[in-house]
Design a protein around this motif. Structure first.
Motif, PDB file in Angstrom:
ATOM      1  N   LEU A  58       0.843  -1.192   0.000  1.00  0.00           N
ATOM      2  CA  LEU A  58       0.000   0.000   0.000  1.00  0.00           C
ATOM      3  C   LEU A  58       0.877   1.240   0.000  1.00  0.00           C
ATOM      4  O   LEU A  58       1.693   1.432   0.898  1.00  0.00           O
ATOM      5  N   VAL A  59       0.720   2.078  -1.027  1.00  0.00           N
ATOM      6  CA  VAL A  59       1.378   3.381  -1.063  1.00  0.00           C
ATOM      7  C   VAL A  59       0.316   4.408  -0.701  1.00  0.00           C
ATOM      8  O   VAL A  59      -0.643   4.599  -1.447  1.00  0.00           O
ATOM      9  N   SER A  60       0.484   5.033   0.444  1.00  0.00           N
ATOM     10  CA  SER A  60      -0.581   5.895   0.972  1.00  0.00           C
ATOM     11  C   SER A  60      -0.115   7.316   1.187  1.00  0.00           C
ATOM     12  O   SER A  60       0.864   7.579   1.884  1.00  0.00           O
ATOM     13  N   SER A  61      -0.812   8.242   0.583  1.00  0.00           N
ATOM     14  CA  SER A  61      -0.653   9.654   0.919  1.00  0.00           C
ATOM     15  C   SER A  61      -1.419   9.902   2.221  1.00  0.00           C
ATOM     16  O   SER A  61      -2.015   8.994   2.786  1.00  0.00           O
ATOM     17  N   GLY A  62      -1.402  11.139   2.684  1.00  0.00           N
ATOM     18  CA  GLY A  62      -2.236  11.477   3.822  1.00  0.00           C
ATOM     19  C   GLY A  62      -1.510  11.952   5.059  1.00  0.00           C
ATOM     20  O   GLY A  62      -2.157  12.418   5.998  1.00  0.00           O
ATOM     21  N   ALA A  63      -0.165  11.860   5.098  1.00  0.00           N
ATOM     22  CA  ALA A  63       0.537  12.271   6.312  1.00  0.00           C
ATOM     23  C   ALA A  63       0.367  13.763   6.570  1.00  0.00           C
ATOM     24  O   ALA A  63       0.056  14.188   7.687  1.00  0.00           O
ATOM     25  N   ILE A  64       0.598  14.569   5.544  1.00  0.00           N
ATOM     26  CA  ILE A  64       0.451  16.013   5.727  1.00  0.00           C
ATOM     27  C   ILE A  64      -1.005  16.362   6.015  1.00  0.00           C
ATOM     28  O   ILE A  64      -1.309  17.155   6.914  1.00  0.00           O
ATOM     29  N   ALA A  65      -1.930  15.747   5.285  1.00  0.00           N
ATOM     30  CA  ALA A  65      -3.351  16.015   5.516  1.00  0.00           C
ATOM     31  C   ALA A  65      -3.753  15.644   6.934  1.00  0.00           C
ATOM     32  O   ALA A  65      -4.534  16.357   7.579  1.00  0.00           O
ATOM     33  N   ALA A  66      -3.214  14.528   7.448  1.00  0.00           N
ATOM     34  CA  ALA A  66      -3.559  14.087   8.793  1.00  0.00           C
ATOM     35  C   ALA A  66      -3.024  15.043   9.859  1.00  0.00           C
ATOM     36  O   ALA A  66      -3.541  15.081  10.977  1.00  0.00           O
ATOM     37  N   GLY A  67      -1.983  15.797   9.511  1.00  0.00           N
ATOM     38  CA  GLY A  67      -1.414  16.719  10.481  1.00  0.00           C
ATOM     39  C   GLY A  67      -2.033  18.099  10.474  1.00  0.00           C
ATOM     40  O   GLY A  67      -1.728  18.920  11.355  1.00  0.00           O
ATOM     41  N   LEU A  68      -2.937  18.378   9.514  1.00  0.00           N
ATOM     42  CA  LEU A  68      -3.513  19.721   9.417  1.00  0.00           C
ATOM     43  C   LEU A  68      -4.383  20.058  10.624  1.00  0.00           C
ATOM     44  O   LEU A  68      -4.247  21.127  11.223  1.00  0.00           O
ATOM     45  N   ASN A  69      -5.286  19.145  10.978  1.00  0.00           N
ATOM     46  CA  ASN A  69      -6.208  19.438  12.073  1.00  0.00           C
ATOM     47  C   ASN A  69      -5.510  19.565  13.423  1.00  0.00           C
ATOM     48  O   ASN A  69      -5.778  20.523  14.163  1.00  0.00           O
ATOM     49  N   PRO A  70      -4.615  18.633  13.792  1.00  0.00           N
ATOM     50  CA  PRO A  70      -3.927  18.801  15.077  1.00  0.00           C
ATOM     51  C   PRO A  70      -3.144  20.108  15.173  1.00  0.00           C
ATOM     52  O   PRO A  70      -2.992  20.656  16.270  1.00  0.00           O
ATOM     53  N   LEU A  71      -2.667  20.606  14.034  1.00  0.00           N
ATOM     54  CA  LEU A  71      -1.907  21.855  14.041  1.00  0.00           C
ATOM     55  C   LEU A  71      -2.781  23.068  13.729  1.00  0.00           C
ATOM     56  O   LEU A  71      -2.262  24.171  13.569  1.00  0.00           O
ATOM     57  N   THR A  72      -4.102  22.831  13.646  1.00  0.00           N
ATOM     58  CA  THR A  72      -5.091  23.876  13.345  1.00  0.00           C
ATOM     59  C   THR A  72      -4.730  24.651  12.078  1.00  0.00           C
ATOM     60  O   THR A  72      -4.861  25.879  12.023  1.00  0.00           O
ATOM     61  N   LEU A  73      -4.291  23.911  11.063  1.00  0.00           N
ATOM     62  CA  LEU A  73      -3.999  24.527   9.769  1.00  0.00           C
ATOM     63  C   LEU A  73      -5.223  24.369   8.869  1.00  0.00           C
ATOM     64  O   LEU A  73      -5.731  23.263   8.708  1.00  0.00           O
ATOM     65  N   PRO A  74      -5.725  25.445   8.257  1.00  0.00           N
ATOM     66  CA  PRO A  74      -6.953  25.359   7.471  1.00  0.00           C
ATOM     67  C   PRO A  74      -6.789  24.624   6.150  1.00  0.00           C
ATOM     68  O   PRO A  74      -7.756  24.102   5.593  1.00  0.00           O
ATOM     69  N   LYS A  75      -5.571  24.585   5.610  1.00  0.00           N
ATOM     70  CA  LYS A  75      -5.325  23.913   4.336  1.00  0.00           C
ATOM     71  C   LYS A  75      -3.864  23.503   4.260  1.00  0.00           C
ATOM     72  O   LYS A  75      -3.050  23.868   5.120  1.00  0.00           O
ATOM     73  N   ARG A  76      -3.532  22.746   3.225  1.00  0.00           N
ATOM     74  CA  ARG A  76      -2.160  22.282   3.043  1.00  0.00           C
ATOM     75  C   ARG A  76      -1.228  23.489   2.931  1.00  0.00           C
ATOM     76  O   ARG A  76      -1.444  24.379   2.097  1.00  0.00           O
ATOM     77  N   PRO A  77      -0.195  23.552   3.770  1.00  0.00           N
ATOM     78  CA  PRO A  77       0.720  24.706   3.730  1.00  0.00           C
ATOM     79  C   PRO A  77       1.579  24.685   2.474  1.00  0.00           C
ATOM     80  O   PRO A  77       1.824  23.632   1.882  1.00  0.00           O
ATOM     81  N   HIS A  78       2.049  25.860   2.079  1.00  0.00           N
ATOM     82  CA  HIS A  78       2.882  25.976   0.890  1.00  0.00           C
ATOM     83  C   HIS A  78       4.367  25.919   1.217  1.00  0.00           C
ATOM     84  O   HIS A  78       5.171  25.473   0.387  1.00  0.00           O
ATOM     85  N   ASP A  79       4.758  26.388   2.396  1.00  0.00           N
ATOM     86  CA  ASP A  79       6.184  26.400   2.716  1.00  0.00           C
ATOM     87  C   ASP A  79       6.635  25.028   3.196  1.00  0.00           C
ATOM     88  O   ASP A  79       5.897  24.282   3.856  1.00  0.00           O
ATOM     89  N   LEU A  80       7.866  24.668   2.838  1.00  0.00           N
ATOM     90  CA  LEU A  80       8.384  23.323   3.083  1.00  0.00           C
ATOM     91  C   LEU A  80       8.468  22.996   4.572  1.00  0.00           C
ATOM     92  O   LEU A  80       8.126  21.887   4.984  1.00  0.00           O
ATOM     93  N   GLN A  84       6.693  19.828   6.362  1.00  0.00           N
ATOM     94  CA  GLN A  84       7.449  18.809   7.091  1.00  0.00           C
ATOM     95  C   GLN A  84       6.913  18.631   8.508  1.00  0.00           C
ATOM     96  O   GLN A  84       6.826  17.507   9.013  1.00  0.00           O
ATOM     97  N   ALA A  85       6.561  19.733   9.153  1.00  0.00           N
ATOM     98  CA  ALA A  85       6.011  19.648  10.503  1.00  0.00           C
ATOM     99  C   ALA A  85       4.674  18.914  10.501  1.00  0.00           C
ATOM    100  O   ALA A  85       4.413  18.054  11.355  1.00  0.00           O
ATOM    101  N   ALA A  86       3.822  19.240   9.531  1.00  0.00           N
ATOM    102  CA  ALA A  86       2.527  18.564   9.434  1.00  0.00           C
ATOM    103  C   ALA A  86       2.712  17.079   9.159  1.00  0.00           C
ATOM    104  O   ALA A  86       1.993  16.233   9.714  1.00  0.00           O
ATOM    105  N   ALA A  87       3.679  16.727   8.311  1.00  0.00           N
ATOM    106  CA  ALA A  87       3.940  15.324   8.013  1.00  0.00           C
ATOM    107  C   ALA A  87       4.443  14.581   9.245  1.00  0.00           C
ATOM    108  O   ALA A  87       4.059  13.436   9.502  1.00  0.00           O
TER     109      ALA A  87
END
Length: 375
Positions: A58-80, A84-87
Motif C-alpha cells: 500500500l502506497v498511501s498519501s495522507g501524512a500532511i493532511a492528517a497533520g492539518l487538524n492537530p496543528l489547526t492549519l486550514p489547508k495544506r501549507p505551501h512552505d516546506l 514537514q512539521a505537518a507530516a
C-alpha cells in the motif's frame, strides 16, 4: 477469497503481487481529518485480496493532511518547513489508523518511508527493495509513503503517483492500482455533457486528442496528469495499471470493468534505465561535443572527460546529471563518478593522460554506460 472464473481484466485479478496507491483526498473527510470509514473500507478490500495469497503493498498519501487538524492549519501549507512539521505530526496518526484497521483482519503493517535518493542511488534502492521484499515474505503489508518530514524540494518525488509506479517496479509487482476521487480517465472533462469513460488505454496513441488536466484537491498534490504519467512509468516496465476511484477498490482488484486500464507495453527497459529515467532529478548538466553525443547515443558508450566541453551545477559523485548536446538538447541522464569541482580541470583530456598526471583513480569514466539512460 473465491475468484470469479472469468474477469474482464485477468491481468489484474490474477496478479500475485499488487501495489495499491491511495490519495489524500480519498482518506480525509470534509473537516480535513482522517476518515476511519474510508480507511476501514480500503483495508477491508485489501485484506480480502490477501486471503487467497496475494501480496499487497500500500502506497498511501495522507501524512500532511492528517497533520492539518492537530496543528489547526486550514489547508495544506505551501512552505516546506510547515509541510514537514505537518507530516511529522500526521504520519504517526496515519500509520496508527492503518495498524488498527489491518489488525481486525489479523494482518500486521510495516511503515516504509522513502526519499528520492532511496530509489536513485544503487545501494539505497537495493536496500529499499530488500526491506520491502522481506516484509512481504513475512506476511506484513508494507505501507509506503514519501518521507515528507525530511525531504527537501530537491529530493522530493512530487507526488505519490510516481512513487507508487516506481515501488511497483522495485518489488516486481504484477499490477498497480491508482485510487483517487476520480473514477477513471474520460475523453473530456467529466462534468461536460456526453463525457465518456475510457475503459482501456493500449498505447500513447489512445491518449491523442484527450485533454488531461487537474491539479488535485486542497489536501493533495497530484491530479490526472500525474496519474497518467505514473501509468506510463508502470506500463513501460510491463506492469498493467488501473486508475479508479477509491470506492471502486474491490471491483478494481477483482478485475471488473471499472476505471481505466492502462495496458503494458511489449518492450521493457532494463531496471536501471527505468529508474534513472523516471526516479531521478538531475543535479547538474554536462555539455558534450558532437563526438561524445554520438558515442553515448548511437554507440552506447561510456562518457569520457575528453568529450565534455562544460560543467553546470553543483553535484557530488554518484549524483544524477543530464548529458546535453551543444544545442541544449538533453540526450541522456546518468550517475556521475566525479564531484562538480573535479571535472573542470579534466575537460578535453584523455583518461590515459589524467591517470598519468593525477593517479589511477582518474582513469575511470565520467559516466559509465551501465549508469546511463537515454532520454
Amino acid at each position: 477469497m473465491e475468484r470469479v472464473p472469468e474477469t474482464a481484466r485477468p491481468s489484474i485479478a490474477d496478479a500475485a503481487l499488487v501495489v495499491v496507491k491511495i490519495g489524500s483526498s480519498s482518506l480525509t473527510g470534509p473537516d480535513g481529518n482522517l476518515s476511519t470509514t474510508a480507511i476501514q473500507g480500503l483495508v477491508d478490500a485489501l485484506a480480502a485480496r490477501t486471503e487467497d495469497g496475494t501480496r499487497v503493498v500500500l502506497v498511501s498519501s495522507g501524512a500532511i493532511a492528517a497533520g492539518l487538524n492537530p496543528l489547526t492549519l486550514p489547508k495544506r501549507p505551501h512552505d516546506l518547513a510547515t509541510q514537514q512539521a505537518a507530516a511529522a505530526v500526521g504520519q504517526g496518526q496515519l500509520v496508527a489508523a492503518y495498524t488498527m484497521a489491518f489488525r481486525r483482519h489479523g494482518l500486521n503493517v510495516g511503515q516504509v518511508l522513502l526519499t528520492e535518493s532511496d530509489v536513485t542511488r544503487r545501494t539505497h534502492y537495493v536496500n529499499a527493495r530488500r526491506t520491502l521484499v522481506r516484509l512481504l515474505h513475512l506476511g506484513v503489508v508494507p505501507v509506503v509513503n514519501e518521507n515528507d518530514s525530511v525531504a527537501t524540494q530537491e529530493i522530493k518525488f512530487g507526488d505519490n503517483d510516481r512513487l507508487a509506479a516506481l515501488v511497483a517496479h522495485l518489488v516486481k509487482a504484477q499490477a498497480l492500482v491508482l485510487l483517487s476521487d476520480v473514477d477513471g480517465l474520460y475523453d473530456r472533462p467529466p462534468a461536460r455533457p456526453g463525457a465518456q469513460r475510457i475503459s482501456d488505454v493500449r498505447s500513447p496513441r489512445d491518449l491523442e486528442g484527450i485533454s488531461i488536466g487537474g491539479t488535485g484537491s486542497k489536501v493533495g498534490t497530484g491530479g490526472m496528469t500525474t496519474k497518467v504519467e505514473a501509468a506510463g512509468i508502470a506500463t513501460g516496465a510491463g506492469i498493467p495499471t488501473v486508475l479508479a476511484s477509491a470506492d471502486q477498490v474491490g471491483p478494481a482488484l477483482a478485475g471488473e470493468d471499472v476505471g481505466t486500464l492502462f495496458h503494458p507495453v511489449d518492450r521493457m527497459p532494463k531496471g536501471r534505465v527505468l529508474w534513472l529515467r523516471h526516479a531521478s532529478t538531475a543535479r547538474g548538466r554536462l555539455i558534450l561535443d558532437d563526438g561524445a553525443v554520438r558515442a553515448v547515443v548511437r554507440d552506447r558508450k561510456s562518457l569520457l572527460p575528453a568529450g565534455i566541453t562544460a560543467v553546470e551545477g553543483r553535484f557530488s559523485e554518484g549524483d544524477p546529471v543530464d548529458l546535453v548536446s551543444r544545442t541544449g538538447r538533453v540526450v541522456a541522464r546518468g550517475l556521475v563518478n566525479y564531484d562538480h569541482s573535479e571535472l573542470p580541470a579534466m575537460l578535453g583530456r584523455s583518461t590515459h593522460d589524467l591517470a598519468a598526471d593525477l593517479g589511477e583513480e582518474y582513469r575511470r569514466e565520467v559516466v559509465h554506460r551501465d549508469d546511463l539512460a537515454l532520454l
